[in-house]
Design a protein around this motif. Structure first.
Motif, short mmCIF file in Angstrom:
data_model
loop_
_atom_site.label_atom_id
_atom_site.label_comp_id
_atom_site.label_asym_id
_atom_site.label_seq_id
_atom_site.Cartn_x
_atom_site.Cartn_y
_atom_site.Cartn_z
N ALA A 32 0.85 -1.14 -0.11
CA ALA A 32 0.11 -0.14 -0.14
C ALA A 32 0.89 1.18 0.07
N THR A 51 -4.40 1.00 -1.85
CA THR A 51 -3.90 -0.64 -1.71
C THR A 51 -3.45 -1.20 -3.22
N SER A 53 -2.99 -3.78 -4.42
CA SER A 53 -3.23 -5.22 -4.83
C SER A 53 -4.76 -5.01 -5.65
N ASP A 54 -5.52 -4.27 -5.01
CA ASP A 54 -6.82 -4.20 -5.42
C ASP A 54 -7.36 -2.75 -5.91
N SER A 56 -8.21 -0.37 -4.25
CA SER A 56 -8.79 0.35 -2.99
C SER A 56 -8.20 1.51 -2.49
N GLY A 100 0.84 -5.12 2.30
CA GLY A 100 -0.51 -5.19 2.41
C GLY A 100 -1.59 -4.29 2.24
N ARG A 101 -2.28 -3.80 2.95
CA ARG A 101 -3.31 -2.97 2.88
C ARG A 101 -3.04 -1.67 3.53
N CYS A 102 -3.97 -0.71 3.20
CA CYS A 102 -3.81 0.79 3.65
C CYS A 102 -3.87 0.63 5.24
#
Length: 122
Positions: A32, A51, A53-54, A56, A100-102
């Protein structure tokens, strides 16, 4: 891991700037990228995040509807488009990354760029 910000500068209120975060040295698609800012005498605060990966995204309430964030996976680059700039947007803007994610808080990002100054004048 290296993050290099660019695109800051001096702009009049109501104007626009596009910040660029060029990333290298890590698996961009699985990380992220967050944008933070810090004004003199204030704590560093989150502005936006993507993020990879997707795709978002998240935005601080103070910039919703004015700022957008996007990424170019082929260039390992994230952009922060800032429109309708206000005096209170004046700050040093940093991009940061982590796997990973935010994440919401600066301490949750292990890698940071050097920052770019954004100054909004009246």
């Amino acid at each position: 891991v290296q993050l290099v910000e660019s695109g800051g500068g001096l702009v009049q209120a109501g104007g626009s700037l596009r910040l660029v975060c060029a990333a290298s040295g890590f698996a961009f698609s699985y990380y992220a990228i967050g944008w933070f800012r810090q004004a003199p005498g204030k704590e560093r605060e989150g502005v936006s995040c993507i993020t990879n990966s997707d795709g978002s995204t998240n935005f601080a309430d103070s910039v919703k509807g004015r700022f957008t964030i996007s990424r170019d996976k082929a260039k390992n680059t994230v952009y922060l488009q800032m429109n309708s700039l206000k005096l209170e947007d004046t700050a040093v803007y940093y991009c940061a990354t982590g796997p990973g994610r935010c994440r919401a808080y600066p301490g949750q990002y292990p890698y940071w760029g050097q920052g770019t100054q954004v100054t909004v004048s009246s």
